[in-house]
Design a protein around this motif. Structure first.
Motif, PDB file in Angstrom:
ATOM      1  N   GLU A  83       0.811  -1.215   0.000  1.00 35.01           N
ATOM      2  CA  GLU A  83       0.000   0.000   0.000  1.00 35.01           C
ATOM      3  C   GLU A  83       0.844   1.265   0.000  1.00 35.01           C
ATOM      4  O   GLU A  83       0.416   2.314   0.486  1.00 35.01           O
ATOM      5  N   SER A  84       2.041   1.205  -0.539  1.00 37.07           N
ATOM      6  CA  SER A  84       2.842   2.411  -0.660  1.00 37.07           C
ATOM      7  C   SER A  84       2.208   3.348  -1.682  1.00 37.07           C
ATOM      8  O   SER A  84       1.303   2.955  -2.437  1.00 37.07           O
ATOM      9  N   GLU A  85       2.693   4.584  -1.748  1.00 38.19           N
ATOM     10  CA  GLU A  85       2.129   5.551  -2.690  1.00 38.19           C
ATOM     11  C   GLU A  85       2.282   5.075  -4.133  1.00 38.19           C
ATOM     12  O   GLU A  85       1.344   5.145  -4.927  1.00 38.19           O
ATOM     13  N   ASN A  86       3.457   4.577  -4.471  1.00 34.29           N
ATOM     14  CA  ASN A  86       3.679   4.084  -5.830  1.00 34.29           C
ATOM     15  C   ASN A  86       2.804   2.872  -6.133  1.00 34.29           C
ATOM     16  O   ASN A  86       2.265   2.736  -7.236  1.00 34.29           O
TER      17      ASN A  86
END
Length: 275
Positions: free
Chosen positions: A108-111
């Motif tokens: 669930e990282s931004e990227n």
């Protein structure tokens, strides 16, 4: 760039690839990047000409087992479907399950969330694999002027009718391609098998070899039902595009070379091949 293709001083640089899930191998992206870069380099050198990078979608390919999976961080993600025929026409039923698996691997990282949103729009908001792939590639590369072509199109096939008739009705390519293949085989492994008829019969859910019983009228009235095999597809591409170069892998360039004399027979320009 699509409009530029109408101008007599415009040329294309083409690559092609299968409709791999989530683009599949990194190779898919490298081929397109190489095509865009070459078009830009040619424009710098020949400023009065236009050079349009093109990605040709292998939407008519029927080898679903080659495109229905990808690997992310070493983990295989597969799309299970009982559909058959041209992969580009396959409906994206139950694809949300594939995206759930992808999300669990990416995190669930931004990227990761940006990628998930891109893939969800591509695969959940389009009707079939060809439309999804077109959207996906355009989102990534549209800003660089990449034109995306799906050969599974009646208007494009209408321009190819003379060569469809020549192959299907009179078997007018088999001998010339076989001779070129035999000449190559002295020093080089032939990549593609040459058939008397090098087209498939295409319909929803089916892409089968043509074994006879086809008339000129069948071709003229329904050219969209005739799908070129790996040897006829380059002739199809070159008959509708002002193409000067094709960028492909080693296996691709090998079957292009089997066609050198076929292009000479038809008095069609043979593109520069780039690995």
């Amino acid at each position: 760039n699509i409009e530029l293709l109408n101008q007599t001083n415009s040329y294309t640089v083409v690559t092609g690839h299968q409709l791999n899930l989530f683009t599949g191998p990194l190779y898919f992206l490298y081929k397109i990047i190489s095509t865009i870069n070459l078009a830009e380099q040619l424009k710098e050198k020949y400023a009065t000409k236009n050079f349009v990078p093109v990605y040709w979608m292998a939407a008519e390919d029927h080898d679903f087992e080659e495109v229905n999976h990808t690997y992310v961080f070493g983990k295989r993600i597969s799309w299970d479907s009982s559909q058959s025929g041209a992969v580009g026409r396959m409906k994206l039923d139950n694809f949300d399950e594939v995206l759930i698996e992808l999300r669990s691997i990416l995190g669930e990282s931004e990227n990761a969330m940006q990628l998930i949103q891109l893939f969800e729009t591509a695969y959940l908001e389009h009707q079939n694999l060809a439309d999804a792939t077109r959207y996906l590639v355009n989102e990534i590369f549209g800003q660089y002027g990449l034109v995306i072509i799906d050969g599974d199109d009646k208007k494009l096939k209408e321009q190819f009718i003379p060569l469809i008739k020549k192959d299907v009705v009179t078997k007018g390519f088999a001998d010339v391609i076989r001779k070129c293949t035999e000449q190559l085989a002295k020093d080089y492994k032939a990549q593609a098998y040459v058939r008397d008829v090098n087209f498939f019969n295409l319909s929803d859910g089916s892409r089968g070899l043509i074994k006879g019983g086809i008339s000129v009228t069948d071709i003229v009235e329904c050219p969209e039902k005739f799908s070129p095999n790996v040897l006829m597809r380059p002739l199809f591409q070159e008959s509708i595009l002002p193409n000067i170069a094709y960028i492909g892998g080693g296996d691709e360039l090998a079957y292009w070379m089997q066609l050198k004399t076929a292009f000479e027979q038809e008095e069609m320009p043979f593109p520069i091949l780039l690995l």
